[in-house]
Design an enzyme around this catalytic site. Structure first.
Site, mmCIF file in Angstrom:
data_model
loop_
_atom_site.group_PDB
_atom_site.id
_atom_site.type_symbol
_atom_site.label_atom_id
_atom_site.label_comp_id
_atom_site.label_asym_id
_atom_site.label_seq_id
_atom_site.Cartn_x
_atom_site.Cartn_y
_atom_site.Cartn_z
ATOM 1 N N ARG A 1 -3.213 -13.738 -8.030
ATOM 2 C CA ARG A 1 -2.286 -12.955 -7.219
ATOM 3 C C ARG A 1 -2.187 -13.580 -5.834
ATOM 4 N NH1 ARG A 1 -3.101 -6.483 -7.011
ATOM 5 N NH2 ARG A 1 -2.999 -6.869 -4.773
ATOM 6 N N ARG B 1 -6.351 -7.108 4.294
ATOM 7 C CA ARG B 1 -6.134 -5.883 3.511
ATOM 8 C C ARG B 1 -7.298 -4.909 3.718
ATOM 9 N NH1 ARG B 1 -5.323 -8.867 -1.766
ATOM 10 N NH2 ARG B 1 -5.759 -6.916 -2.823
ATOM 11 N N LYS C 1 -8.748 1.219 -8.757
ATOM 12 C CA LYS C 1 -7.736 2.274 -8.906
ATOM 13 C C LYS C 1 -6.756 1.949 -10.035
ATOM 14 C CE LYS C 1 -5.971 1.979 -4.789
ATOM 15 N NZ LYS C 1 -6.774 0.921 -4.145
ATOM 16 N N ARG D 1 -10.932 -11.702 -9.051
ATOM 17 C CA ARG D 1 -9.566 -11.405 -9.487
ATOM 18 C C ARG D 1 -8.618 -12.536 -9.070
ATOM 19 N NH1 ARG D 1 -6.870 -5.777 -7.769
ATOM 20 N NH2 ARG D 1 -6.220 -6.862 -5.897
ATOM 21 N N ARG E 1 -0.910 5.602 1.871
ATOM 22 C CA ARG E 1 -1.834 4.616 2.407
ATOM 23 C C ARG E 1 -2.004 4.763 3.913
ATOM 24 N NH1 ARG E 1 -1.915 0.403 -1.655
ATOM 25 N NH2 ARG E 1 -3.033 -1.450 -1.005
HETATM 26 P P1 ADP Z 1 -4.661 -3.565 -3.358
HETATM 27 O O1 ADP Z 1 -5.481 -4.188 -4.420
HETATM 28 O O2 ADP Z 1 -4.796 -4.274 -2.036
HETATM 29 O O3 ADP Z 1 -4.860 -2.091 -3.248
HETATM 30 P P2 ADP Z 1 -1.853 -3.159 -4.141
HETATM 31 O O4 ADP Z 1 -1.354 -3.829 -5.342
HETATM 32 O O5 ADP Z 1 -2.026 -1.683 -4.182
HETATM 33 O O6 ADP Z 1 -3.178 -3.900 -3.754
HETATM 34 O O7 ADP Z 1 -0.884 -3.486 -2.884
HETATM 35 C C1 ADP Z 1 -0.532 -4.804 -2.565
HETATM 36 C C2 ADP Z 1 0.312 -4.818 -1.285
HETATM 37 O O8 ADP Z 1 1.495 -4.024 -1.454
HETATM 38 C C3 ADP Z 1 -0.358 -4.227 -0.036
HETATM 39 O O9 ADP Z 1 -1.207 -5.150 0.622
HETATM 40 C C4 ADP Z 1 0.869 -3.841 0.801
HETATM 41 O O10 ADP Z 1 1.449 -4.972 1.430
HETATM 42 C C5 ADP Z 1 1.855 -3.362 -0.248
HETATM 43 N N1 ADP Z 1 1.722 -1.893 -0.452
HETATM 44 C C6 ADP Z 1 1.230 -1.261 -1.548
HETATM 45 N N2 ADP Z 1 1.263 0.071 -1.386
HETATM 46 C C7 ADP Z 1 1.761 0.308 -0.148
HETATM 47 C C8 ADP Z 1 2.024 1.482 0.619
HETATM 48 N N3 ADP Z 1 1.777 2.716 0.148
HETATM 49 N N4 ADP Z 1 2.564 1.323 1.856
HETATM 50 C C9 ADP Z 1 2.840 0.124 2.344
HETATM 51 N N5 ADP Z 1 2.596 -1.024 1.688
HETATM 52 C C10 ADP Z 1 2.065 -0.949 0.456
#
Ligand code: ADP
Length: 192
Positions: A136, A147, A16, A130, A91
């Site tokens: 990260r 996750r 994404k 990654r 989400r």
């Molecule tokens: P991923 O590669 O897991 O999609 P992101 O960078 O989008 O990673 O998100 C990393 C973390 O940030 C998530 O595991 C969560 O803890 C938090 N996070 C991101 N977006 C949301 C959301 N819409 N609602 C709640 N927590 C979020």
């Protein structure tokens, strides 16, 4: 013209972020990535960042109230005047409802929800890679597993939500980055 919002859906590791970055150039809409916003706050050691950290480290969702308020603030910024590409939000179902309410206030609408689909095995493989490249904090094995679980339990139900609204378009995410971009463009153009 009503503001246009594109909601990118896909599991962690589906690509994404990569695609949102490419799309923002061609569509002239900013990428709004909740994960990036949380990581930025964490780096700046803001109250929001410190609060988000324990959830991110565990692979859990940051509480809705905090997340929704952060997105609202972001969407009120002038660069979102024509809309945005949402990456990582909504989400869960209550975030989706909150987004609908927010967009009503902003005279905007979701025009398409591209779902970048990648099989489970490729996802794990990509996230492990990654972790090696970017280091990260939340790409370690245990957090990645959580996750994925959180994605399956809380985020996957949104696919039906958007499918029922006639907005979901499935994109094969196992193609090359360029091919996925091309498929996304085609889908977005057809929807606009
Ligand atoms: P991923 O590669 O897991 O999609 P992101 O960078 O989008 O990673 O998100 C990393 C973390 O940030 C998530 O595991 C969560 O803890 C938090 N996070 C991101 N977006 C949301 C959301 N819409 N609602 C709640 N927590 C979020």
């Amino acid at each position: 013209m009503a503001k246009r919002f594109i909601v990118l859906m896909g599991a962690p590791g589906a690509g994404k972020g990569t695609q949102a970055k490419r799309l923002q150039e061609t569509l002239s809409l900013p990428q709004v990535a909740t994960g990036d916003l949380f990581r930025y706050n964490l780096k700046q050691e803001t109250e929001l960042g410190l609060l988000a950290k324990k959830y991110m480290d565990a692979g859990e969702l940051v509480p809705d109230s905090v997340t929704i308020a952060m997105v609202r603030d972001r969407l009120l910024q002038p660069d979102c005047a024509d809309g945005a590409i949402l990456d990582g939000f909504p989400r869960n179902p209550s975030q989706a409802v909150a987004l609908d309410e927010l967009l009503e206030q902003l005279s905007g609408r979701v025009v398409i929800v591209p779902y970048i689909h990648v099989g489970q095995e490729s996802l794990i493989h990509r996230l492990v890679k990654r972790a090696e490249l970017e280091g990260r904090a939340d790409d370690n094995e245990e957090t990645v597993r959580n996750r994925m679980r959180v994605y399956q339990n809380q985020t996957e139900p949104l696919l039906a939500y958007y499918r029922n609204k006639g907005l979901l378009v499935e994109i094969d995410g196992e193609q090359t980055i360029e091919e996925v971009s091309a498929a996304l463009h085609q889908a977005i153009e057809a929807a606009a």
